[in-house]
Design an enzyme around this catalytic site. Structure first.
Site, PDB file in Angstrom:
ATOM      1  N   HIS A 201       1.840   4.250  -3.032  1.00 10.92           N
ATOM      2  CA  HIS A 201       1.852   5.710  -2.890  1.00 10.92           C
ATOM      3  C   HIS A 201       3.193   6.276  -3.361  1.00 10.92           C
ATOM      4  O   HIS A 201       3.250   7.236  -4.151  1.00 10.92           O
ATOM      5  CB  HIS A 201       1.656   6.107  -1.422  1.00 10.92           C
ATOM      6  CG  HIS A 201       0.253   6.026  -0.927  1.00 10.92           C
ATOM      7  ND1 HIS A 201      -0.797   6.661  -1.551  1.00 10.92           N
ATOM      8  CD2 HIS A 201      -0.266   5.411   0.169  1.00 10.92           C
ATOM      9  CE1 HIS A 201      -1.914   6.430  -0.869  1.00 10.92           C
ATOM     10  NE2 HIS A 201      -1.618   5.667   0.171  1.00 10.92           N
TER      11      HIS A 201
ATOM     12  N   HIS B 128       0.838  -1.202   0.000  1.00 11.03           N
ATOM     13  CA  HIS B 128       0.000   0.000   0.000  1.00 11.03           C
ATOM     14  C   HIS B 128       0.873   1.252   0.000  1.00 11.03           C
ATOM     15  O   HIS B 128       0.689   2.163  -0.812  1.00 11.03           O
ATOM     16  CB  HIS B 128      -0.909  -0.033   1.235  1.00 11.03           C
ATOM     17  CG  HIS B 128      -1.745   1.196   1.430  1.00 11.03           C
ATOM     18  ND1 HIS B 128      -3.115   1.188   1.270  1.00 11.03           N
ATOM     19  CD2 HIS B 128      -1.423   2.461   1.778  1.00 11.03           C
ATOM     20  CE1 HIS B 128      -3.590   2.398   1.507  1.00 11.03           C
ATOM     21  NE2 HIS B 128      -2.573   3.190   1.821  1.00 11.03           N
ATOM     22  N   GLU B 129       1.843   1.273   0.933  1.00 12.06           N
ATOM     23  CA  GLU B 129       2.700   2.451   1.024  1.00 12.06           C
ATOM     24  C   GLU B 129       3.642   2.553  -0.177  1.00 12.06           C
ATOM     25  O   GLU B 129       3.944   3.654  -0.650  1.00 12.06           O
ATOM     26  CB  GLU B 129       3.510   2.397   2.328  1.00 12.06           C
ATOM     27  CG  GLU B 129       2.686   2.239   3.593  1.00 12.06           C
ATOM     28  CD  GLU B 129       1.722   3.387   3.851  1.00 12.06           C
ATOM     29  OE1 GLU B 129       1.726   4.367   3.078  1.00 12.06           O
ATOM     30  OE2 GLU B 129       0.956   3.296   4.815  1.00 12.06           O
TER      31      GLU B 129
END
Length: 268
Positions: free
Chosen positions: A62, A58-59
């Site tokens: 980003h 997820h990170e």
């Protein structure tokens, strides 16, 4: 030459992440093979380690999107190594989501990596950076539920299916919550670039409290029921019986001693 080496190091996958992924692989094999007589601890290790892997992805989503959007600083910060210890807020990004899963079986959105937004040009790029994280959860959920929505259930151990169903539910809850247009969450980051500067300034002070406000609202029984009805509607659309996700949760929380109810075949 030193600069090139540093750049390669900035993008090299961290041994920390590889270790977590190895735990997920080994414990997943244990759940599949039925090596432990009591599958609960193996399901716990598999789901928890795979959940941390999804938080890292997820990170990373980003950061990688920000890199292509113009923020080259994410590489030097170590965000491209998938190392959870490199996050600006490791407590929000990893520790709290893990604790929430252990305590209640709930996919808590993590705190985002720090993006130097002034380096990014264009509202669409800003929106894409914010959307990338929840989309990683969506892709992870699709991968976990693939045996269900493809109908490829034959030969897959039922305990492994239960674990996948619960892991997928965590991804769905995290994605749904993160996509809410509430200051401080990724959903607000998607729409924020398209708001007037005055409105953005007025809403900015509330960003640190957005997630807390969401969870306070979710304590309201009617809202909580409606939220999980929506989550299970998504699971139904992916072909996952809610009984499978429930049994996965029960096996994950093996210390409660209720997993023995969950060895019936997965409903068709």
């Amino acid at each position: 030459m030193t600069t090139a080496a540093a750049r390669r190091a900035d993008r090299r996958i961290s041994p920390v992440f590889l270790g977590i992924a190895a735990v997920a692989a080994v414990s997943g094999w244990a759940v599949w093979s039925g090596v432990p007589a009591a599958p609960g601890p193996a399901v716990f290790a598999f789901v928890l380690s795979a959940w941390v892997v999804s938080l890292c992805l997820h990170e990373y989503a980003h950061a990688r999107t920000a890199l292509h959007g113009g923020d080259l600083s994410v590489a030097a910060k170590g965000y491209l190594t998938l190392n959870p210890l490199k996050y600006t807020h490791a407590l929000l990004s990893v520790v709290l989501p893990v604790l929430f899963v252990i305590m209640g079986g709930f996919g808590l959105p993590g705190g985002a990596v720090y993006i130097e937004r002034h380096r990014v040009r264009g509202r669409l790029r800003h929106s894409m950076i914010s959307a990338a994280g929840p989309l990683a959860n969506v892709v992870f959920a699709l991968a976990c539920t693939a045996p269900f929505w493809t109908g490829a259930l034959a030969g897959v151990p039922v305990t492994f299916l239960f674990a996948l169903a619960f892991l997928a539910m965590l991804q769905v809850t995290a994605a749904v919550l993160n996509l809410l247009p509430v200051p401080g969450l990724d959903g607000y980051g998607v729409v924020e670039p398209w708001l007037s500067s005055g409105l953005r300034r007025r809403l900015a002070p509330y960003a640190p409290y957005g997630l807390l406000a969401v969870f306070a609202v979710l304590w309201i029984p009617g809202v909580n029921a409606a939220f999980f009805d929506g989550v299970y509607a998504v699971m139904d659309a992916l072909g996952v019986p809610r009984e499978a996700a429930y049994c996965g949760r029960e096996l994950f929380r093996f210390w409660e001693g209720e997993g023995y109810f969950c060895f019936a075949p997965v409903p068709g």
